[in-house]
Design an enzyme around this catalytic site. Structure first.
Site, short mmCIF file in Angstrom:
data_model
loop_
_atom_site.label_atom_id
_atom_site.label_comp_id
_atom_site.label_asym_id
_atom_site.label_seq_id
_atom_site.Cartn_x
_atom_site.Cartn_y
_atom_site.Cartn_z
N ARG A 55 0.83 -1.21 0.00
CA ARG A 55 0.00 0.00 0.00
C ARG A 55 0.86 1.25 0.00
O ARG A 55 0.55 2.25 -0.66
CB ARG A 55 -0.89 0.02 1.25
CG ARG A 55 -2.14 -0.81 1.10
CD ARG A 55 -3.01 -0.70 2.34
NE ARG A 55 -4.07 -1.68 2.28
CZ ARG A 55 -5.25 -1.49 1.69
NH1 ARG A 55 -5.56 -0.34 1.14
NH2 ARG A 55 -6.15 -2.45 1.66
N ALA A 66 -28.11 14.62 -1.48
CA ALA A 66 -27.59 15.40 -0.33
C ALA A 66 -26.07 15.50 -0.42
O ALA A 66 -25.49 16.55 -0.10
CB ALA A 66 -28.02 14.73 0.97
N HIS A 77 -18.76 10.20 3.03
CA HIS A 77 -19.27 8.85 3.31
C HIS A 77 -20.80 8.91 3.37
O HIS A 77 -21.35 9.84 3.95
CB HIS A 77 -18.69 8.34 4.63
CG HIS A 77 -19.11 6.94 4.93
ND1 HIS A 77 -18.58 5.85 4.27
CD2 HIS A 77 -20.04 6.45 5.79
CE1 HIS A 77 -19.16 4.75 4.70
NE2 HIS A 77 -20.05 5.09 5.63
N ARG A 89 -10.11 2.99 -1.73
CA ARG A 89 -8.89 2.40 -1.16
C ARG A 89 -8.67 3.02 0.21
O ARG A 89 -8.82 4.24 0.37
CB ARG A 89 -7.65 2.71 -2.01
CG ARG A 89 -7.69 2.19 -3.40
CD ARG A 89 -7.77 0.69 -3.52
NE ARG A 89 -6.62 -0.01 -2.97
CZ ARG A 89 -6.60 -1.33 -2.75
NH1 ARG A 89 -7.65 -2.06 -3.02
NH2 ARG A 89 -5.52 -1.90 -2.27
C1 GAR Z 1 -20.82 7.96 -2.84
O1 GAR Z 1 -22.11 7.63 -2.35
C2 GAR Z 1 -19.84 8.10 -1.70
O2 GAR Z 1 -20.41 8.66 -0.55
C3 GAR Z 1 -19.45 6.66 -1.46
O3 GAR Z 1 -19.32 6.12 -2.74
C4 GAR Z 1 -20.22 6.80 -3.64
C5 GAR Z 1 -19.41 7.29 -4.81
O4 GAR Z 1 -20.23 7.85 -5.79
N1 GAR Z 1 -18.22 6.59 -0.71
C6 GAR Z 1 -17.96 5.63 0.17
O5 GAR Z 1 -18.72 4.72 0.42
C7 GAR Z 1 -16.60 5.77 0.85
N2 GAR Z 1 -16.59 5.07 2.10
P1 GAR Z 1 -19.63 8.81 -6.89
O6 GAR Z 1 -18.44 8.07 -7.51
O7 GAR Z 1 -20.74 8.98 -7.88
O8 GAR Z 1 -19.22 10.09 -6.23
#
Ligand code: GAR
Length: 216
Positions: A64, A172, A108, A90
């Site tokens: 990593r 949101a 998140h 990641r």
């Molecule tokens: C979003 O809902 C973001 O909050 C989530 O992945 C999606 C990405 O959508 N992130 C996580 O779960 C991180 N822990 P996007 O590529 O359309 O922005």
């Protein structure tokens, strides 16, 4: 403030940040979009918006830390000051986070510290909670943790599927992330005792009740 967005997939939050950054007076400039996934569709949007893109494929590294070293080099080469993780799937180790301490934001899709990790919407529905939401926070090495900048509460409705709920939460997210980035990039946030203080925010916003309250 020169900002990079790190993605792994479609990058709709990255798009929301780019669109906000193109409005007058917005305090952050998206100078780079980097993906660990070569096929991330968000890269096409960034290229069309004439933003420089990089792919740093994590599969090409044994450790990593080696992956993170290249990521770091690309950010430095683009003179990046702030990093926004937007669907970047990641985990970043202490090795990277300490170099960019208080300069990495993450979004998140839950009201942290509840529902860290994956499958958030499925677990929210399974638990029958009335509200979920999204959180934008400064990144610390532990997964989905760090001082919270902004959250939005989103109601969970009776017939929601995970997909329907994800769509409502995503709306949101697209409002909150540009707002959170503008607070940080304009220097309105400070971190005291691992909590975020925001200059000039004293008013109570809307209070939501779900199900809607009425006469008993
Ligand atoms: C979003 O809902 C973001 O909050 C989530 O992945 C999606 C990405 O959508 N992130 C996580 O779960 C991180 N822990 P996007 O590529 O359309 O922005």
């Amino acid at each position: 403030m020169k900002t990079a967005v790190l993605i792994s997939g479609r990058g709709s939050n990255m798009q929301a940040l780019v669109k906000a950054s193109q409005t007058d007076g917005y305090p952050a400039d998206i100078v780079r979009v980097i993906s660990n996934e070569p096929t991330a569709s968000g890269l096409d949007f960034a290229a069309r918006a004439r933003i420089g893109t990089d792919v740093v494929n994590h599969r090409e590294f044994d450790r990593r830390e080696s992956f993170e070293d290249v990521l770091h080099e690309r950010l430095v080469a683009a003179e990046v000051e702030l990093v926004c993780l937007a669907g970047f799937m990641r985990l970043l180790t202490e090795h990277f986070v300490s170099r960019w301490f208080d300069r990495i934001l993450n979004i998140h899709p839950s009201l942290l510290p509840a529902y860290k990790g994956l499958q958030t919407h499925e677990r929210v529905i399974e638990d029958g909670v009335r509200f979920t939401g999204c959180t934008i926070h400064f990144v610390r090495p532990a997964m989905d943790s760090g001082p919270i900048i902004c959250q939005a509460a989103v109601p969970v409705l009776q017939d929601d599927t995970a997909d329907v709920l994800a769509t409502r939460v995503l709306e949101a997210e697209h409002r909150c992330y540009p707002y959170a980035l503008s607070l940080v990039a304009s220097g309105k946030t400070s971190i005291v005792d691992e909590k975020v203080a925001i200059d000039g925010v004293t008013e109570l916003g809307n209070v939501l009740v779900n199900p809607p309250d009425g006469p008993a």
